[in-house]
Design a protein around this motif. Structure first.
Motif, short mmCIF file in Angstrom:
data_model
loop_
_atom_site.label_atom_id
_atom_site.label_comp_id
_atom_site.label_asym_id
_atom_site.label_seq_id
_atom_site.Cartn_x
_atom_site.Cartn_y
_atom_site.Cartn_z
N PHE A 89 0.83 -1.21 0.00
CA PHE A 89 0.00 0.00 0.00
C PHE A 89 0.86 1.25 0.00
CE2 PHE A 89 -2.64 3.20 2.19
CZ PHE A 89 -3.69 3.26 1.27
N LYS A 90 1.97 1.21 0.76
CA LYS A 90 2.88 2.37 0.80
C LYS A 90 3.54 2.60 -0.54
CE LYS A 90 4.27 2.25 5.65
NZ LYS A 90 5.39 1.97 6.55
N SER A 91 3.90 1.52 -1.23
CA SER A 91 4.60 1.66 -2.51
C SER A 91 3.67 2.19 -3.59
CB SER A 91 5.21 0.33 -2.94
OG SER A 91 4.19 -0.60 -3.24
N ARG A 92 2.37 2.02 -3.46
CA ARG A 92 1.44 2.53 -4.45
C ARG A 92 1.23 4.03 -4.31
NH1 ARG A 92 -3.58 -1.53 -5.54
NH2 ARG A 92 -2.35 -3.21 -6.42
N GLN A 93 1.45 4.56 -3.13
CA GLN A 93 1.20 5.99 -2.91
C GLN A 93 2.33 6.84 -3.36
OE1 GLN A 93 0.21 6.44 1.20
NE2 GLN A 93 -1.88 5.75 0.89
#
Length: 93
Positions: A89-93
């Motif tokens: 989820f962090k890498s998508r932001q």
């Protein structure tokens, strides 16, 4: 107009990453997801205590510890999946 051969293509340089040792990687991964090492420690502790109880002949306590080990393993696995989901989820932001 004589066309000569095309100019040679220069390969693009690959990114370089600093060399990371085992201790550095372990600390980085522990900071990213602190529940997984804690769950592993809990699982191993319950397992060892259950084996000690089994060796002493306390079968009731040994069975209880083996059930607790399964629960601890499930919690560790859930923490692992949660950490992976949070990282994704962090890498998508």
């Amino acid at each position: 107009m004589a066309a000569g051969p095309p100019p040679p293509l220069e390969p693009s340089p690959l990114p370089t990453f600093p060399e990371e040792g085992f201790a550095d990687k372990f600390l980085r991964k522990t900071r990213e997801n602190p529940l997984v090492p804690l769950g592993c420690l809990c699982t191993v502790s319950v397992l060892v205590y259950g084996l000690i109880c089994f060796k002493k002949g306390n079968t009731r306590r040994s069975q209880l510890m083996m059930r607790a080990r399964v629960i601890a393993q499930g919690c560790t696995f859930a923490a692992l999946l949660g950490g992976m989901a949070a990282t994704a989820f962090k890498s998508r932001q």
